[in-house]
Design a protein around this motif. Structure first.
Motif, PDB file in Angstrom:
ATOM      1  N   GLU A 180      79.479 -51.217 -38.764  1.00  0.00           N
ATOM      2  CA  GLU A 180      80.158 -51.401 -40.061  1.00  0.00           C
ATOM      3  C   GLU A 180      80.175 -52.870 -40.479  1.00  0.00           C
ATOM      4  O   GLU A 180      80.025 -53.192 -41.656  1.00  0.00           O
ATOM      5  CB  GLU A 180      81.590 -50.855 -39.992  1.00  0.00           C
ATOM      6  N   GLU A 183      76.622 -53.723 -41.677  1.00  0.00           N
ATOM      7  CA  GLU A 183      76.216 -52.988 -42.877  1.00  0.00           C
ATOM      8  C   GLU A 183      77.104 -53.311 -44.078  1.00  0.00           C
ATOM      9  O   GLU A 183      76.679 -53.147 -45.219  1.00  0.00           O
ATOM     10  CB  GLU A 183      76.247 -51.472 -42.617  1.00  0.00           C
ATOM     11  N   THR A 185      79.714 -51.706 -45.088  1.00  0.00           N
ATOM     12  CA  THR A 185      80.388 -50.534 -45.661  1.00  0.00           C
ATOM     13  C   THR A 185      80.988 -49.699 -44.539  1.00  0.00           C
ATOM     14  O   THR A 185      80.280 -49.377 -43.572  1.00  0.00           O
ATOM     15  CB  THR A 185      79.368 -49.640 -46.435  1.00  0.00           C
ATOM     16  N   ALA A 189      83.060 -44.407 -45.795  1.00  0.00           N
ATOM     17  CA  ALA A 189      82.876 -44.637 -47.232  1.00  0.00           C
ATOM     18  C   ALA A 189      81.448 -44.317 -47.689  1.00  0.00           C
ATOM     19  O   ALA A 189      81.158 -44.305 -48.890  1.00  0.00           O
ATOM     20  CB  ALA A 189      83.205 -46.086 -47.568  1.00  0.00           C
ATOM     21  N   LEU A 190      80.560 -44.043 -46.742  1.00  0.00           N
ATOM     22  CA  LEU A 190      79.188 -43.691 -47.129  1.00  0.00           C
ATOM     23  C   LEU A 190      79.206 -42.342 -47.849  1.00  0.00           C
ATOM     24  O   LEU A 190      80.026 -41.479 -47.529  1.00  0.00           O
ATOM     25  CB  LEU A 190      78.293 -43.602 -45.888  1.00  0.00           C
ATOM     26  N   TRP A 194      74.751 -38.974 -47.286  1.00  0.00           N
ATOM     27  CA  TRP A 194      74.062 -40.027 -46.527  1.00  0.00           C
ATOM     28  C   TRP A 194      73.497 -39.429 -45.249  1.00  0.00           C
ATOM     29  O   TRP A 194      74.124 -38.586 -44.615  1.00  0.00           O
ATOM     30  CB  TRP A 194      75.051 -41.144 -46.189  1.00  0.00           C
TER      31      TRP A 194
END
Ligand SMILES: Cc1cc2nc3c(=O)[nH]c(=O)nc-3n(C[C@H](O)[C@H](O)[C@H](O)COP(=O)(O)O)c2cc1C
Length: 212
Positions: A180, A183, A185, A189-190, A194
């Motif tokens: 996290e 990335e 994010t 929250a993806l 996804w």
């Protein structure tokens, strides 16, 4: 449903290769299985996002190299963790020969290869299942075939204890690591649709490695 029940199914591991024009390519798959003897037919289901899938769809031909327990992680790195869309996977790779159909098969750390012609295909949404006759093949070694369970226990590098201060999620299918912090994010929250960038499995196949 207990999703772990699905992890009890045993699978082999294969390099699925194709040739289109002058382009050689292949990917790792665990979904090949012989389905009939007369004629000798097998099926293989591959994600539509894989470059190899389109090559097979357009040419109607492929080879399957059966990965043996002699293989190390480098074969998986080459064929399973990068796409032929971006790289030439045969670049610098000597462990191949061309079978009669003109397609490469892997000669080292694979115990057999099969040359196949697509006779039918089924659209499975995320994947295409190819039904193919086996035209040719040979045994390459007496090493046992590698199962998916063997790969997880002995070949796939164990995720290293992370120095990341963020949470780290690991794909239970291929081992891809989603950090996290890196990335930017949070995993939750993806978007719901996804998928793992490597094996294209959904978010539900990820587990949190460093609970906080
Ligand atoms: C152990 C392992 C098993 C995999 N199994 C499958 C599979 O069964 N089906 C699939 O579509 N992709 C599978 N993959 C992912 C593809 O091999 C990977 O996405 C590959 O980079 C696709 O390459 P391409 O775009 O050149 O075809 C697997 C990857 C690994 C490492």
């Amino acid at each position: 449903m207990n999703k772990n029940s699905l992890y009890s199914i045993s699978y082999g591991l294969f390099v699925l290769s194709a040739r289109e024009g002058e382009k050689d390519n292949g990917c790792i798959t665990n979904t090949a299985i012989q389905v009939t003897s007369e004629p000798t037919q097998l099926t293989v289901a591959v994600n539509k996002g894989n470059y190899t899938t389109g090559m097979i769809d357009r040419t109607g031909k492929f080879n399957l190299s059966v990965i043996s327990e002699a293989s190390d992680f480098s074969l998986f790195e080459r064929f399973g963790f990068q796409s032929g869309r971006d790289v030439d996977k045969s670049d610098g790779f000597q462990d191949v020969k061309r079978s009669e159909n003109g397609i490469l098969y892997v000669t080292q750390n694979c115990n057999a290869y099969l040359s196949c012609t697509v006779v039918n295909k089924i659209d499975l949404g995320t994947h295409i299942m190819f039904v193919a006759t086996v035209d040719d093949g040979d045994v390459l070694s007496r090493e046992p075939s590698m199962t998916y369970a063997y790969y997880f226990a002995n070949v796939k590098p164990k995720p290293k204890p992370t120095a990341s201060s963020g949470r780290v999620w690991v794909c239970r299918i291929c081992g891809f690591v989603y950090d996290e912090e890196k990335e930017g994010t949070p995993f939750e929250a993806l978007p719901a649709d996804w998928v793992c960038p490597i094996c294209k499995h959904p978010k539900s196949d990820f587990e949190l490695m460093n609970k906080q």
